[in-house]
Design a protein around this motif. Sequence first.
Motif, short mmCIF file in Angstrom:
data_model
loop_
_atom_site.label_atom_id
_atom_site.label_comp_id
_atom_site.label_asym_id
_atom_site.label_seq_id
_atom_site.Cartn_x
_atom_site.Cartn_y
_atom_site.Cartn_z
N ARG A 392 115.83 -57.96 9.26
CA ARG A 392 115.91 -58.01 7.81
C ARG A 392 115.12 -56.89 7.14
O ARG A 392 115.60 -56.29 6.16
CB ARG A 392 115.41 -59.37 7.31
N LYS A 393 113.92 -56.60 7.63
CA LYS A 393 113.02 -55.68 6.93
C LYS A 393 113.22 -54.22 7.33
O LYS A 393 112.83 -53.31 6.58
CB LYS A 393 111.57 -56.08 7.19
N ILE A 394 113.78 -53.99 8.51
CA ILE A 394 113.92 -52.60 8.97
C ILE A 394 115.39 -52.23 9.17
O ILE A 394 115.92 -51.37 8.48
CB ILE A 394 113.12 -52.38 10.28
N ILE A 395 116.05 -52.90 10.13
CA ILE A 395 117.42 -52.51 10.47
C ILE A 395 118.36 -52.69 9.29
O ILE A 395 119.23 -51.84 9.02
CB ILE A 395 117.91 -53.32 11.69
N ASN A 396 118.21 -53.78 8.55
CA ASN A 396 119.10 -54.06 7.43
C ASN A 396 118.40 -53.88 6.08
O ASN A 396 118.84 -54.43 5.07
CB ASN A 396 119.66 -55.49 7.51
N ALA A 397 117.34 -53.11 6.06
CA ALA A 397 116.65 -52.86 4.79
C ALA A 397 117.57 -52.12 3.82
O ALA A 397 117.50 -52.33 2.60
CB ALA A 397 115.38 -52.05 5.04
N LYS A 402 120.35 -48.53 9.57
CA LYS A 402 120.76 -48.71 10.97
C LYS A 402 121.36 -47.43 11.55
O LYS A 402 121.26 -47.18 12.75
CB LYS A 402 121.73 -49.87 11.10
N TYR A 403 121.96 -46.61 10.69
CA TYR A 403 122.50 -45.33 11.17
C TYR A 403 121.41 -44.27 11.29
O TYR A 403 121.47 -43.42 12.19
CB TYR A 403 123.59 -44.84 10.22
#
Length: 508
Positions: A392-397, A402-403
């Motif tokens: 939630r906080k990094i990959i989908n921030a 994510k790219y």
Amino acid sequence: MGKLAVAAITSLWVIPMSMIVNHIVPDPYMDEIFHVPQAQQYCNGNLKSWDPMITTPPGLYYLSLAHIASLFPGMLLMRTTASQSFSEACSTSVLRSTNAVFAVLCGVLVFEIIKLLGPNLSDRKATLMALVMTLYPLHWFFNFLYYTDVASLTAFLAMYLASLRKRYFLSALFGALAIFIRQTNVVWMLFVACSGVLDFTLDLPRQKEKQKVDQASDHESIDGKEATLRSSLRKRKPDSSLGRFDRAISTSSTDATKGLVYDVYTVIKTSWSMKWKLLVTFSPFIVVVLAFGVFIIWNGGIVLGAKEDHVVSPHFAQIMYFSLVSAVFTAPLHFSVAQLRTLLQELRINWPLSLVLTLVALIAGFASIHFFSLAHPYLLADNRHYPFYLWRKIINAHWLMKYMLVPVYIYSWFSILTLLAKNRRKIWVLVYFLATCAVLVPTPLIEFRYYTIPFYIFMLHSSVRNSGCATWLLIGTIFVCINVFTMGMFLFRPFKWSHEDGVQRFIW
């Protein structure tokens, strides 16, 4: 310093930490709510009972029975009365102590493997390396809970050590035990068998050649000039900590004519000429694999229980996460100026091919993240796990994040493979990569616990083993800091859910 020192020092933190965890968290927690009652059913003699929510085989429960049976006479002597039954002895704390024993065994097995791979290493350095590896956060944390991870790693290490010692029947037995603890260990048994085949087909012919040369030289007359020449050659021999497995491999990797294509050709050609000997030598592994295939057909899949929540899915993003997590845990090795310079030099050696490989890796990375990045319902709903917050906080921030991480994933993989290729043949590195993919890609849930075995293989075989003590101390410091944080959060930062009774705790 040696394996006894590793066992003693490991016990110094395993025993008190186990007591602290059992005091603060006396009841089964998280997956323990399935494992502990199931093991207690076995203690009661109900060997046919099975919780349909358990996905792994009962290997850990049988090992716990043996462990408790060894402790039971002493437990009776410590009691004022002899009324305690065997089933009553299967408490949560006693079942957890099974993994405490395996934690010590893991340290000893790692020490033995390190000494076998690098016999020129001093006992002091090998002890330091083994102790640092026992502190690996994703292994250390579960030393104190009743999960299958520690027993699984112990069985794998025992299997691998037996294989390195050319005791393939014993190795296959430990492989069967590893599979009986966790099904995915069948991949690691195949990896061990492949490593043995590579040793047979690539190393043994060279050793026989060397023996013939040595025997021929023994029959020659030894005059003063020859003695001087031999003395000169001995002086020129480099002082290396590479073992008998790695030294020949390191030498061949520097030979421009013996790359990946050459090794593949040699393996195929030599395997065909030695096919019957290979079949006989590695027949124990074949038997175990065939038996596992029968199990899959009988079971209707690889997972025992909760099949609807553990459907095999193409989760190629999982191998990206593994590379970055492993690189972050050993950040001094990967994110340094020296390592960046090494990678650039590797790319510059044959830059057209390197450029193509880099572009292919980046395209594959972006495709994996875009098309094969899965969000399991458990990941989205369970805020007790750290991957929940990383997702939630990094990959989908942000949708771009994510790219943006893809080049970091690729860099981490290149760094890992480069460190391995310094000591191992490229074909061995390829087998390692394929085995890691075979274990992680079908797994829909992001579980950092699944990264333990491939991480251990990397640490045992990469050039990290030849690093100075300061590097290992720095890695150990990082491990300790992470362990203090995660265990502190687990023990002293409990919280509650509004929709469910009981105390919740943060866990990997």
